[in-house]
Design an enzyme around this catalytic site. Structure first.
Site, PDB file in Angstrom:
ATOM      1  N   MET A 167       1.138  -0.129   4.979  1.00 42.21           N
ATOM      2  CA  MET A 167       1.875  -1.480   5.294  1.00 42.21           C
ATOM      3  C   MET A 167       3.149  -0.940   5.401  1.00 42.21           C
ATOM      4  O   MET A 167       4.472  -1.132   5.465  1.00 42.21           O
ATOM      5  CB  MET A 167       1.661  -2.746   4.645  1.00 42.21           C
ATOM      6  CG  MET A 167       0.414  -3.247   4.742  1.00 42.21           C
ATOM      7  SD  MET A 167       0.401  -4.756   4.701  1.00 42.21           S
ATOM      8  CE  MET A 167       0.856  -5.262   2.707  1.00 42.21           C
TER       9      MET A 167
ATOM     10  N   ALA B 229       6.711   1.700   3.879  1.00 42.21           N
ATOM     11  CA  ALA B 229       7.457   1.541   2.796  1.00 42.21           C
ATOM     12  C   ALA B 229       6.559   2.715   1.507  1.00 42.21           C
ATOM     13  O   ALA B 229       6.937   2.720   0.922  1.00 42.21           O
ATOM     14  CB  ALA B 229       7.308   0.433   1.680  1.00 42.21           C
TER      15      ALA B 229
ATOM     16  N   HIS C 292       5.468   6.048  -0.194  1.00 40.32           N
ATOM     17  CA  HIS C 292       5.858   6.888  -1.807  1.00 40.32           C
ATOM     18  C   HIS C 292       4.610   7.348  -2.025  1.00 40.32           C
ATOM     19  O   HIS C 292       4.199   7.553  -1.857  1.00 40.32           O
ATOM     20  CB  HIS C 292       6.268   5.889  -2.977  1.00 40.32           C
ATOM     21  CG  HIS C 292       4.896   4.722  -2.661  1.00 40.32           C
ATOM     22  ND1 HIS C 292       3.473   4.960  -3.544  1.00 40.32           N
ATOM     23  CD2 HIS C 292       4.978   2.938  -2.742  1.00 40.32           C
ATOM     24  CE1 HIS C 292       2.804   3.926  -3.211  1.00 40.32           C
ATOM     25  NE2 HIS C 292       2.571   2.481  -2.899  1.00 40.32           N
TER      26      HIS C 292
ATOM     27  N   HIS D 191       1.561   6.700  -1.626  1.00 41.47           N
ATOM     28  CA  HIS D 191       0.842   6.989  -0.567  1.00 41.47           C
ATOM     29  C   HIS D 191       0.405   8.028  -0.149  1.00 41.47           C
ATOM     30  O   HIS D 191      -0.977   8.745   0.170  1.00 41.47           O
ATOM     31  CB  HIS D 191       1.336   6.344   0.441  1.00 41.47           C
ATOM     32  CG  HIS D 191       1.826   5.186   0.302  1.00 41.47           C
ATOM     33  ND1 HIS D 191       3.007   4.886   0.042  1.00 41.47           N
ATOM     34  CD2 HIS D 191       0.781   4.008   0.528  1.00 41.47           C
ATOM     35  CE1 HIS D 191       2.597   2.890  -0.287  1.00 41.47           C
ATOM     36  NE2 HIS D 191       1.668   3.181   0.855  1.00 41.47           N
TER      37      HIS D 191
ATOM     38  N   GLY E 225      -5.965   3.145  -2.422  1.00 41.42           N
ATOM     39  CA  GLY E 225      -5.447   3.208  -3.488  1.00 41.42           C
ATOM     40  C   GLY E 225      -6.598   2.754  -4.590  1.00 41.42           C
ATOM     41  O   GLY E 225      -6.410   1.328  -4.278  1.00 41.42           O
TER      42      GLY E 225
HETATM   43  O1  PAF Z   1      -3.299  -2.110   0.451  1.00 40.68           O
HETATM   44  C1  PAF Z   1      -2.228  -1.664   1.666  1.00 40.68           C
HETATM   45  O2  PAF Z   1      -1.801  -1.352   1.984  1.00 40.68           O
HETATM   46  C2  PAF Z   1      -2.912  -3.090   2.688  1.00 40.68           C
HETATM   47  O3  PAF Z   1      -3.845  -4.678   2.076  1.00 40.68           O
HETATM   48  C3  PAF Z   1      -3.836  -2.660   3.784  1.00 40.68           C
HETATM   49  C4  PAF Z   1      -5.063  -1.756   3.289  1.00 40.68           C
HETATM   50  C5  PAF Z   1      -3.447  -1.207   4.389  1.00 40.68           C
HETATM   51  C6  PAF Z   1      -4.597  -3.378   4.366  1.00 40.68           C
HETATM   52  O4  PAF Z   1      -2.916  -4.380   5.914  1.00 40.68           O
END
Ligand code: PAF
Length: 282
Positions: free
Chosen positions: A30, A32, A34, A37, A148
């Site tokens: 989603m 932002a 870091h 990710h 994660g």
């Molecule tokens: O973990 C997240 O960032 C969200 O839940 C995901 C898997 C991208 C779904 O919107």
């Protein structure tokens, strides 16, 4: 890195890559972004020819409008980070592109996983996650997708959805990434005030002590101990703490030798919700 906003454009690009037998690894986010990710992208790069990252703040998984509105949006910086991580393709669609006219969730049956922990406090959250992840899988058709373990319940739920719907994608769970002081990395951390940020490592400190105690103490006693610890921390509000079995996510009743357990926690720092978990030695 190529950037796509339209699903058809991304699909066209991916089908020409798949025609050349390139394997696709997918990291849904989603934004932002870091280090956590980036670690997923690194894992994906090791196993796949092409890595696709999506950035989409999914409205149907928020049960709280303010949390949705305040969810950090840092696209410019995210693009820089993705380029530095050698991400190949970014998919950054609008809400209309994903949901068209109907911004709503499908109703899933995750065999009860959805009723535990987060499910008790965030109504409709996992239907929203399931809906968007399934839609993204349908668009991208990745060979592998990376999630994660900080959102361990989400990871188990996605594995369940993939199994039940026989989706042709391998789900890879990756270790939690932490700041130097132990705080689990999260896009929400940047919303913490200095005071809250200084206190937040207390969450992981508590989990580590739980791990020690789990060797010799009963789960009910540990629950009570955790509740008491948080009573001494007025800036951190404990929403839930539980020790649960990894597979079913059911709160432990009696410990069984062959099962794997984790301690899960959700805490509010004012309106900012932080979650974390730790594997326990059985
Ligand atoms: O973990 C997240 O960032 C969200 O839940 C995901 C898997 C991208 C779904 O919107």
């Amino acid at each position: 890195m190529e950037i796509f906003n339209k699903k058809q454009d991304l699909k066209d690009c991916l089908s020409s890559l798949k025609a050349k037998e390139k394997s696709i690894g997918f990291v849904p986010t989603m934004g932002a972004l870091h280090e956590g990710h980036l670690s997923l992208i690194k894992k994906a790069k090791q196993k796949n020819d092409i890595v696709v990252v999506s950035i989409f703040v999914n409205p149907t998984q928020f049960d709280n409008n303010e949390d949705l509105k305040k969810y950090p949006k840092t696209l410019k910086n995210d693009i820089k980070l993705l380029e530095s991580a050698s991400c190949d393709l970014l998919f950054s669609p609008s809400v209309e592109e994903i949901y068209e006219e109907n911004i709503s969730s499908e109703n899933f049956d995750f065999d009860g996983l959805e009723h535990q922990m987060e499910g008790k406090f965030r109504e409709g959250h996992f239907n929203g996650v399931g809906t968007v992840v399934k839609t993204l899988f349908e668009i991208i058709e990745p060979k592998r997708a990376y999630f994660g373990q900080k959102d361990f319940q989400q990871l188990q739920i996605i594995k369940k959805m993939v199994n039940k719907n026989r989706l042709p994608v391998k789900i890879k769970g990756c270790p939690i990434f932490r700041e130097k002081d132990g705080l689990a990395m999260s896009s929400r951390n940047i919303r913490l005030t200095k005071e809250q940020r200084d206190l937040a490592p207390f969450i992981y400190e508590t989990l580590k002590k739980v791990r020690e105690k789990f060797g010799s103490e009963n789960a009910n006693i540990i629950n009570e101990w955790v509740e008491n610890q948080f009573k001494k921390q007025p800036l951190l509000d404990l929403e839930y703490f539980t020790i649960a079995e990894e597979k079913t996510l059911e709160t432990i009743e009696n410990r069984e030798s062959k099962k794997k357990y984790r301690a899960f926690i959700a805490v509010y720092a004012d309106k900012i919700r932080l979650i974390d978990n730790i594997r326990l030695k059985n």
